[in-house]
Design a protein around this motif. Structure first.
Motif, PDB file in Angstrom:
ATOM      1  N   CYS A  23       0.831  -1.201   0.000  1.00  0.00           N
ATOM      2  CA  CYS A  23       0.000   0.000   0.000  1.00  0.00           C
ATOM      3  C   CYS A  23       0.870   1.259   0.000  1.00  0.00           C
ATOM      4  O   CYS A  23       0.646   2.182  -0.801  1.00  0.00           O
ATOM      5  N   ILE A  26       2.591   1.599  -3.446  1.00  0.00           N
ATOM      6  CA  ILE A  26       1.656   2.040  -4.473  1.00  0.00           C
ATOM      7  C   ILE A  26       1.388   3.539  -4.328  1.00  0.00           C
ATOM      8  O   ILE A  26       1.435   4.302  -5.306  1.00  0.00           O
ATOM      9  N   ILE A  38      -4.584   5.578  -2.905  1.00  0.00           N
ATOM     10  CA  ILE A  38      -5.625   4.612  -2.561  1.00  0.00           C
ATOM     11  C   ILE A  38      -5.829   4.576  -1.052  1.00  0.00           C
ATOM     12  O   ILE A  38      -4.933   4.915  -0.274  1.00  0.00           O
ATOM     13  N   TRP A  46      -5.654  -5.109  -4.515  1.00  0.00           N
ATOM     14  CA  TRP A  46      -4.456  -4.931  -5.332  1.00  0.00           C
ATOM     15  C   TRP A  46      -3.326  -5.874  -4.944  1.00  0.00           C
ATOM     16  O   TRP A  46      -2.206  -5.729  -5.424  1.00  0.00           O
ATOM     17  N   LEU A  51       1.306  -6.070 -11.112  1.00  0.00           N
ATOM     18  CA  LEU A  51       1.317  -4.630 -10.842  1.00  0.00           C
ATOM     19  C   LEU A  51       0.757  -3.810 -11.992  1.00  0.00           C
ATOM     20  O   LEU A  51       0.060  -2.811 -11.768  1.00  0.00           O
ATOM     21  N   GLN A  53      -1.519  -4.484 -14.111  1.00  0.00           N
ATOM     22  CA  GLN A  53      -2.978  -4.527 -14.116  1.00  0.00           C
ATOM     23  C   GLN A  53      -3.546  -3.631 -13.018  1.00  0.00           C
ATOM     24  O   GLN A  53      -4.517  -2.899 -13.227  1.00  0.00           O
ATOM     25  N   SER A  54      -2.920  -3.690 -11.839  1.00  0.00           N
ATOM     26  CA  SER A  54      -3.402  -2.883 -10.717  1.00  0.00           C
ATOM     27  C   SER A  54      -3.294  -1.392 -11.015  1.00  0.00           C
ATOM     28  O   SER A  54      -4.246  -0.631 -10.803  1.00  0.00           O
ATOM     29  N   PHE A  55      -2.143  -0.962 -11.526  1.00  0.00           N
ATOM     30  CA  PHE A  55      -1.970   0.466 -11.797  1.00  0.00           C
ATOM     31  C   PHE A  55      -2.905   0.942 -12.910  1.00  0.00           C
ATOM     32  O   PHE A  55      -3.411   2.073 -12.860  1.00  0.00           O
ATOM     33  N   GLN A  57      -5.908  -0.193 -13.483  1.00  0.00           N
ATOM     34  CA  GLN A  57      -7.246  -0.098 -12.900  1.00  0.00           C
ATOM     35  C   GLN A  57      -7.338   1.050 -11.904  1.00  0.00           C
ATOM     36  O   GLN A  57      -8.352   1.748 -11.840  1.00  0.00           O
ATOM     37  N   ILE A  58      -6.298   1.263 -11.110  1.00  0.00           N
ATOM     38  CA  ILE A  58      -6.320   2.332 -10.110  1.00  0.00           C
ATOM     39  C   ILE A  58      -6.372   3.708 -10.765  1.00  0.00           C
ATOM     40  O   ILE A  58      -7.127   4.588 -10.347  1.00  0.00           O
ATOM     41  N   TYR A  74       7.179   2.568  -7.850  1.00  0.00           N
ATOM     42  CA  TYR A  74       6.763   1.608  -6.822  1.00  0.00           C
ATOM     43  C   TYR A  74       7.957   0.782  -6.352  1.00  0.00           C
ATOM     44  O   TYR A  74       8.198   0.627  -5.152  1.00  0.00           O
TER      45      TYR A  74
END
Length: 214
Positions: A23, A26, A38, A46, A51, A53-55, A57-58, A74
């Motif tokens: 967390c 990120i 976030i 997440w 990573l 994919q997460s970034f 979407q975020i 990161y």
């Protein structure tokens, strides 16, 4: 004796809880590029997916160069201190020891970069339990990692993937392998059971007991 030729373990959410370090790392990257940070309460979403994919979407950003820059920021923080902001789940060292003593080969298959994964295993003194570490990277998904391990002969058709998220189960199934979910991590029972794993374990003691009788 259990019949599995290899037990493939996920790392984050399966052996240790990386929530704090992930967390903060990120949010370090998001702040670097002016994105909203976030909420730590939602970090479970997440932990597990790659990573990139997460970034995406975020942030809603799809530009590959920007996503790579976020990942680089990161990793700056994660490689410095984030990897150590990590908590080992109770019962994991004992479970791994019991499985090894029973003669079961263990491997690690994580979406995390391999060098970070090795540092975390060393942090907790777990590195000697694992015969190999397969790590992910940008553009490399877990199902591809397992396919590579199969092609290399490191895992056979009786291998079992153990993880806390749906991605662990689906990656195994895509390669014709069985999988088991664990409930002490970041995935819910509903998420795991929707993918039809062979087992869903509530604690490490149950994992050992069932796998040694499987």
């Amino acid at each position: 004796m259990a019949h599995h030729d290899t037990l493939l373990f996920d790392l984050d959410g399966t052996l240790s809880d990386p929530a704090v370090g992930i967390c903060r790392s990120i949010n370090h990257a998001l702040a670097r590029f002016g994105h909203a940070e976030i909420d730590p309460a939602g970090i479970s979403a997440w932990i597990g997916p790659p990573l990139e994919q997460s970034f995406r979407q975020i942030t809603g950003v799809q530009d590959d160069a920007h996503v790579r820059a976020l990942i680089s920021a990161y990793r700056e923080r994660y490689g410095d201190i984030g990897y150590a902001e990590n908590t080992l789940y109770p019962g994991i060292p004992e479970a791994l020891q019991a499985l090894r003593e029973a003669g079961l080969p263990l491997g690690l298959c994580t979406s995390k970069r391999a060098d970070f994964a090795q540092r975390i295993l060393a942090l907790f003194g777990l590195q000697d339990h694992f015969g190999f570490v397969s790590g992910g990277d940008i553009g490399r998904e877990k199902w591809q990692q397992i396919a590579e391990l199969k092609a290399q002969g490191r895992v056979g058709p009786q291998a079992l993937m153990v993880g806390d998220r749906a991605v662990d189960i689906t990656a195994a199934h895509r390669n014709g392998l069985a999988a088991a979910g664990v409930l002490w991590g970041h995935g819910s029972r509903e998420e795991l059971q929707a993918q039809r794993p062979r087992h869903v374990f509530t604690d490490p003691d149950e994992l050992v007991r069932v796998l040694l009788a499987d």
